[in-house]
Design a protein around this motif. Sequence first.
Motif, PDB file in Angstrom:
ATOM      1  N   SER A  53       0.825  -1.197   0.000  1.00  0.00           N
ATOM      2  CA  SER A  53       0.000   0.000   0.000  1.00  0.00           C
ATOM      3  C   SER A  53       0.861   1.249   0.000  1.00  0.00           C
ATOM      4  CB  SER A  53      -0.911   0.027   1.232  1.00  0.00           C
ATOM      5  OG  SER A  53      -1.626   1.248   1.285  1.00  0.00           O
ATOM      6  N   GLU A  54       0.426   2.238  -0.740  1.00  0.00           N
ATOM      7  CA  GLU A  54       1.037   3.571  -0.703  1.00  0.00           C
ATOM      8  C   GLU A  54       0.114   4.545   0.008  1.00  0.00           C
ATOM      9  OE1 GLU A  54       2.096   4.666  -4.699  1.00  0.00           O
ATOM     10  OE2 GLU A  54       3.740   3.207  -4.753  1.00  0.00           O
ATOM     11  N   ASN A  55      -0.856   4.022   0.760  1.00  0.00           N
ATOM     12  CA  ASN A  55      -1.870   4.848   1.397  1.00  0.00           C
ATOM     13  C   ASN A  55      -1.852   4.787   2.919  1.00  0.00           C
ATOM     14  OD1 ASN A  55      -3.142   6.016  -0.927  1.00  0.00           O
ATOM     15  ND2 ASN A  55      -3.849   3.948  -1.396  1.00  0.00           N
ATOM     16  N   PHE A  56      -0.674   4.553   3.510  1.00  0.00           N
ATOM     17  CA  PHE A  56      -0.490   4.684   4.946  1.00  0.00           C
ATOM     18  C   PHE A  56       0.289   5.970   5.187  1.00  0.00           C
ATOM     19  CE2 PHE A  56      -1.703   0.317   5.140  1.00  0.00           C
ATOM     20  CZ  PHE A  56      -2.124   0.094   6.442  1.00  0.00           C
ATOM     21  N   PHE A  57      -0.179   6.790   6.119  1.00  0.00           N
ATOM     22  CA  PHE A  57       0.529   8.043   6.379  1.00  0.00           C
ATOM     23  C   PHE A  57       1.104   8.068   7.785  1.00  0.00           C
ATOM     24  CE2 PHE A  57      -3.821   8.982   7.634  1.00  0.00           C
ATOM     25  CZ  PHE A  57      -3.701   9.759   8.773  1.00  0.00           C
ATOM     26  N   LEU A  58       2.137   8.883   7.944  1.00  0.00           N
ATOM     27  CA  LEU A  58       2.773   9.065   9.247  1.00  0.00           C
ATOM     28  C   LEU A  58       1.917  10.010  10.070  1.00  0.00           C
ATOM     29  CD1 LEU A  58       6.418   9.671   8.036  1.00  0.00           C
ATOM     30  CD2 LEU A  58       5.544   7.620   9.137  1.00  0.00           C
ATOM     31  N   ASP A  59       1.640   9.632  11.301  1.00  0.00           N
ATOM     32  CA  ASP A  59       0.869  10.485  12.187  1.00  0.00           C
ATOM     33  C   ASP A  59       1.630  10.606  13.494  1.00  0.00           C
ATOM     34  OD1 ASP A  59      -0.901  11.889  13.729  1.00  0.00           O
ATOM     35  OD2 ASP A  59      -2.599  10.559  13.362  1.00  0.00           O
ATOM     36  N   THR A  60       2.463  11.634  13.603  1.00  0.00           N
ATOM     37  CA  THR A  60       3.270  11.794  14.806  1.00  0.00           C
ATOM     38  C   THR A  60       2.430  12.213  16.003  1.00  0.00           C
ATOM     39  OG1 THR A  60       3.810  14.060  14.153  1.00  0.00           O
ATOM     40  CG2 THR A  60       5.382  12.323  13.531  1.00  0.00           C
ATOM     41  N   GLY A  61       1.136  12.489  15.800  1.00  0.00           N
ATOM     42  CA  GLY A  61       0.237  12.774  16.913  1.00  0.00           C
ATOM     43  C   GLY A  61      -0.369  11.511  17.503  1.00  0.00           C
TER      44      GLY A  61
END
Length: 167
Positions: A53-61
């Motif tokens: 998948s290229e649809n996981f994003f980083l969420d530093t929160g």
Amino acid sequence: GKVLVVDYPNKRFCLVDSLDGALEDLVSRASFVDLQRRNDKLFVPVRIGGMYSENFFLDTGASMLPITTTKALWQRLTGLRGNEKSTIRITVPSWGKEVSLVGAPVKGTLTIGTLQVSNPVAYFASTGLVETDGLLGNALFYDEYTIIIDLRENRFGILKNQLDRAR
């Protein structure tokens, strides 16, 4: 156009203009993948539970959660329905509201670059917080990894490091 380096085990970070000079050794040991900016989010390609998948994003929160995803994808990755007694159930604050999450280990490995995490715990929220395949939170990296968010070169780097509490 800056570069953020977060050394989780040693609890330190730096924000620099480039990875030249003093950080060259760090760069030589890191594994990099392309970083995409979409809708004000930073997306990294992952392999998880046998899918790409290229649809996981980083969420530093999302500090306490390793992976959060949709219920349908969570069911595919864990092989569970979500109502089993063996699942992990937690309630967390999200934008001023309490959100209930259900978690369980993924059947398989999460791979980002050369990082491989066997059976990471993934969660889903019944309220459908995730509009993409999912998000990757800080907890995925806490124990052993330094990450590099290079917005100059649009890449995400990761390297496993030894805990060095002497610094």
